[in-house]
Design a protein around this motif. Structure first.
Motif, PDB file in Angstrom:
ATOM      1  N   THR A  48       0.855  -1.171   0.000  1.00 58.14           N
ATOM      2  CA  THR A  48       0.000   0.000   0.000  1.00 58.14           C
ATOM      3  C   THR A  48       0.899   1.231   0.000  1.00 58.14           C
ATOM      4  O   THR A  48       2.128   1.102  -0.023  1.00 58.14           O
ATOM      5  CB  THR A  48      -0.917   0.025   1.246  1.00 58.14           C
ATOM      6  N   ASP A  49       0.309   2.393   0.067  1.00 58.54           N
ATOM      7  CA  ASP A  49       1.111   3.612   0.124  1.00 58.54           C
ATOM      8  C   ASP A  49       1.929   3.696   1.406  1.00 58.54           C
ATOM      9  O   ASP A  49       2.992   4.301   1.432  1.00 58.54           O
ATOM     10  CB  ASP A  49       0.215   4.851   0.033  1.00 58.54           C
ATOM     11  N   LYS A  50       1.437   3.027   2.465  1.00 53.53           N
ATOM     12  CA  LYS A  50       2.081   3.175   3.766  1.00 53.53           C
ATOM     13  C   LYS A  50       2.827   1.938   4.261  1.00 53.53           C
ATOM     14  O   LYS A  50       3.577   2.034   5.230  1.00 53.53           O
ATOM     15  CB  LYS A  50       1.036   3.573   4.803  1.00 53.53           C
ATOM     16  N   ALA A  51       2.629   0.777   3.625  1.00 54.83           N
ATOM     17  CA  ALA A  51       3.249  -0.437   4.172  1.00 54.83           C
ATOM     18  C   ALA A  51       3.328  -1.559   3.143  1.00 54.83           C
ATOM     19  O   ALA A  51       2.644  -1.546   2.123  1.00 54.83           O
ATOM     20  CB  ALA A  51       2.458  -0.915   5.383  1.00 54.83           C
ATOM     21  N   PHE A  52       4.177  -2.532   3.474  1.00 51.97           N
ATOM     22  CA  PHE A  52       4.223  -3.811   2.780  1.00 51.97           C
ATOM     23  C   PHE A  52       3.508  -4.806   3.694  1.00 51.97           C
ATOM     24  O   PHE A  52       3.659  -4.758   4.916  1.00 51.97           O
ATOM     25  CB  PHE A  52       5.659  -4.269   2.545  1.00 51.97           C
ATOM     26  N   GLU A  53       2.741  -5.726   3.097  1.00 52.18           N
ATOM     27  CA  GLU A  53       1.997  -6.694   3.883  1.00 52.18           C
ATOM     28  C   GLU A  53       2.268  -8.100   3.355  1.00 52.18           C
ATOM     29  O   GLU A  53       2.166  -8.342   2.161  1.00 52.18           O
ATOM     30  CB  GLU A  53       0.508  -6.377   3.848  1.00 52.18           C
ATOM     31  N   LEU A  54       2.632  -8.996   4.263  1.00 46.88           N
ATOM     32  CA  LEU A  54       2.870 -10.386   3.921  1.00 46.88           C
ATOM     33  C   LEU A  54       1.897 -11.245   4.701  1.00 46.88           C
ATOM     34  O   LEU A  54       1.710 -11.060   5.908  1.00 46.88           O
ATOM     35  CB  LEU A  54       4.301 -10.799   4.279  1.00 46.88           C
ATOM     36  N   SER A  55       1.265 -12.179   4.022  1.00 50.04           N
ATOM     37  CA  SER A  55       0.306 -13.071   4.652  1.00 50.04           C
ATOM     38  C   SER A  55       0.723 -14.518   4.377  1.00 50.04           C
ATOM     39  O   SER A  55       0.716 -14.960   3.231  1.00 50.04           O
ATOM     40  CB  SER A  55      -1.098 -12.793   4.117  1.00 50.04           C
ATOM     41  N   PHE A  56       1.093 -15.233   5.439  1.00 49.21           N
ATOM     42  CA  PHE A  56       1.567 -16.616   5.344  1.00 49.21           C
ATOM     43  C   PHE A  56       0.446 -17.573   5.710  1.00 49.21           C
ATOM     44  O   PHE A  56      -0.197 -17.405   6.750  1.00 49.21           O
ATOM     45  CB  PHE A  56       2.713 -16.859   6.328  1.00 49.21           C
ATOM     46  N   ALA A  57       0.240 -18.594   4.906  1.00 49.43           N
ATOM     47  CA  ALA A  57      -0.722 -19.652   5.209  1.00 49.43           C
ATOM     48  C   ALA A  57       0.006 -20.744   5.984  1.00 49.43           C
ATOM     49  O   ALA A  57       0.771 -21.516   5.411  1.00 49.43           O
ATOM     50  CB  ALA A  57      -1.333 -20.210   3.931  1.00 49.43           C
ATOM     51  N   VAL A  58      -0.192 -20.759   7.295  1.00 52.04           N
ATOM     52  CA  VAL A  58       0.491 -21.727   8.152  1.00 52.04           C
ATOM     53  C   VAL A  58      -0.485 -22.403   9.113  1.00 52.04           C
ATOM     54  O   VAL A  58      -0.314 -22.357  10.336  1.00 52.04           O
ATOM     55  CB  VAL A  58       1.668 -21.065   8.926  1.00 52.04           C
ATOM     56  N   ILE A  61       0.068 -24.688  12.808  1.00 49.30           N
ATOM     57  CA  ILE A  61       1.297 -24.305  13.502  1.00 49.30           C
ATOM     58  C   ILE A  61       0.916 -23.317  14.595  1.00 49.30           C
ATOM     59  O   ILE A  61       0.190 -22.347  14.347  1.00 49.30           O
ATOM     60  CB  ILE A  61       2.316 -23.667  12.535  1.00 49.30           C
ATOM     61  N   LYS A  62       1.411 -23.545  15.797  1.00 51.58           N
ATOM     62  CA  LYS A  62       1.144 -22.622  16.894  1.00 51.58           C
ATOM     63  C   LYS A  62       2.031 -21.400  16.741  1.00 51.58           C
ATOM     64  O   LYS A  62       3.146 -21.489  16.218  1.00 51.58           O
ATOM     65  CB  LYS A  62       1.412 -23.308  18.227  1.00 51.58           C
ATOM     66  N   LYS A  63       1.545 -20.255  17.222  1.00 46.37           N
ATOM     67  CA  LYS A  63       2.297 -19.020  17.017  1.00 46.37           C
ATOM     68  C   LYS A  63       3.642 -19.024  17.729  1.00 46.37           C
ATOM     69  O   LYS A  63       4.567 -18.378  17.271  1.00 46.37           O
ATOM     70  CB  LYS A  63       1.465 -17.792  17.389  1.00 46.37           C
ATOM     71  N   ASP A  64       3.769 -19.787  18.817  1.00 44.98           N
ATOM     72  CA  ASP A  64       5.070 -19.838  19.491  1.00 44.98           C
ATOM     73  C   ASP A  64       6.063 -20.768  18.782  1.00 44.98           C
ATOM     74  O   ASP A  64       7.224 -20.855  19.175  1.00 44.98           O
ATOM     75  CB  ASP A  64       4.915 -20.225  20.960  1.00 44.98           C
ATOM     76  N   GLU A  65       5.626 -21.434  17.719  1.00 43.74           N
ATOM     77  CA  GLU A  65       6.514 -22.274  16.914  1.00 43.74           C
ATOM     78  C   GLU A  65       6.995 -21.553  15.659  1.00 43.74           C
ATOM     79  O   GLU A  65       7.616 -22.157  14.792  1.00 43.74           O
ATOM     80  CB  GLU A  65       5.810 -23.572  16.540  1.00 43.74           C
ATOM     81  N   ILE A  66       6.666 -20.250  15.553  1.00 42.43           N
ATOM     82  CA  ILE A  66       7.071 -19.439  14.404  1.00 42.43           C
ATOM     83  C   ILE A  66       8.057 -18.387  14.890  1.00 42.43           C
ATOM     84  O   ILE A  66       7.838 -17.751  15.919  1.00 42.43           O
ATOM     85  CB  ILE A  66       5.854 -18.768  13.742  1.00 42.43           C
ATOM     86  N   ALA A 119       3.370  -8.193  13.696  1.00 40.69           N
ATOM     87  CA  ALA A 119       2.960  -9.521  13.246  1.00 40.69           C
ATOM     88  C   ALA A 119       1.748  -9.959  14.053  1.00 40.69           C
ATOM     89  O   ALA A 119       1.714  -9.794  15.276  1.00 40.69           O
ATOM     90  CB  ALA A 119       4.101 -10.510  13.422  1.00 40.69           C
ATOM     91  N   LYS A 120       0.752 -10.520  13.359  1.00 41.04           N
ATOM     92  CA  LYS A 120      -0.450 -11.040  14.006  1.00 41.04           C
ATOM     93  C   LYS A 120      -0.728 -12.433  13.457  1.00 41.04           C
ATOM     94  O   LYS A 120      -0.590 -12.679  12.262  1.00 41.04           O
ATOM     95  CB  LYS A 120      -1.651 -10.124  13.743  1.00 41.04           C
ATOM     96  N   TYR A 121      -1.136 -13.318  14.339  1.00 44.07           N
ATOM     97  CA  TYR A 121      -1.454 -14.694  13.954  1.00 44.07           C
ATOM     98  C   TYR A 121      -2.896 -14.989  14.342  1.00 44.07           C
ATOM     99  O   TYR A 121      -3.277 -14.851  15.499  1.00 44.07           O
ATOM    100  CB  TYR A 121      -0.510 -15.670  14.640  1.00 44.07           C
ATOM    101  N   GLU A 122      -3.700 -15.375  13.359  1.00 47.56           N
ATOM    102  CA  GLU A 122      -5.094 -15.681  13.621  1.00 47.56           C
ATOM    103  C   GLU A 122      -5.618 -16.659  12.576  1.00 47.56           C
ATOM    104  O   GLU A 122      -5.421 -16.469  11.375  1.00 47.56           O
ATOM    105  CB  GLU A 122      -5.922 -14.391  13.590  1.00 47.56           C
ATOM    106  N   ASP A 123      -6.267 -17.699  13.043  1.00 48.83           N
ATOM    107  CA  ASP A 123      -6.923 -18.689  12.175  1.00 48.83           C
ATOM    108  C   ASP A 123      -5.979 -19.279  11.126  1.00 48.83           C
ATOM    109  O   ASP A 123      -6.353 -19.445   9.964  1.00 48.83           O
ATOM    110  CB  ASP A 123      -8.142 -18.076  11.482  1.00 48.83           C
ATOM    111  N   GLY A 124      -4.737 -19.554  11.510  1.00 46.58           N
ATOM    112  CA  GLY A 124      -3.803 -20.184  10.583  1.00 46.58           C
ATOM    113  C   GLY A 124      -3.129 -19.242   9.614  1.00 46.58           C
ATOM    114  O   GLY A 124      -2.426 -19.682   8.721  1.00 46.58           O
ATOM    115  N   LEU A 125      -3.355 -17.937   9.761  1.00 45.77           N
ATOM    116  CA  LEU A 125      -2.708 -16.943   8.909  1.00 45.77           C
ATOM    117  C   LEU A 125      -1.795 -16.066   9.744  1.00 45.77           C
ATOM    118  O   LEU A 125      -2.209 -15.505  10.757  1.00 45.77           O
ATOM    119  CB  LEU A 125      -3.739 -16.065   8.205  1.00 45.77           C
TER     120      LEU A 125
END
Length: 145
Positions: A48-58, A61-66, A119-125
């Motif tokens: 976007t004009d203000k940021a880069f956004e990456l969305s990983f399909a994981v 996997i628990k968030k503490d394993e990333i 970074a935010k992790y929700e519903d496998g993303l």
């Protein structure tokens, strides 16, 4: 005359190399390669004009394993999806989910604000937002003479 849409899978020439590639492809040995090997999660990258956004399909996997590291302009995301074989009397007929470790790295541009990466992790993303640094963005309109 009718046109046939090009599909590299159907119009492949049969050579010895292609035969061996297909024979040793991961999909051929479905149950053996899904456990204990590496896999590559799918990533969507947008800007976007203000940021880069990456969305990983994981999923799975628990968030503490990333692990997410940002070092000298390189973003590295790694983790592991573990296969837990329970001691139940269950026989798998097919295992299509990939298990094992992964690591993805991305070279970032100079105009980012490394202190505000989220970074935010929700519903496998896993969603990573990398804001752009307003001071480093050099946008200028050049007048034509």
């Amino acid at each position: 005359m009718s046109l046939i849409k090009y599909n590299p899978r159907t119009l492949r020439t049969f050579t010895t190399n292609n035969l061996f590639d297909d024979l040793f492809n991961d999909r051929f040995f479905n149950n053996d390669v899904t456990v204990g090997k590496s896999f590559t999660p799918q990533v969507d990258i947008s800007e976007t004009d203000k940021a880069f956004e990456l969305s990983f399909a994981v999923p799975g996997i628990k968030k503490d394993e990333i692990k997410i590291d940002l070092n000298e302009g390189q973003l590295i995301v790694s983790g592991e999806r573990k296969f837990e074989e329970k001691k139940e009397e269950k026989n798998f007929h097919s295992v299509e989910t990939r298990y094992g470790s992964f690591s993805r790295s991305f070279h970032l541009p100079d105009n980012i604000d490394a202190d505000k990466v989220e970074a935010k992790y929700e519903d496998g993303l896993l969603n990573i937002t990398i804001p752009k640094d307003e001071k480093k963005i050099q946008k200028k309109t050049i007048a034509i003479k």
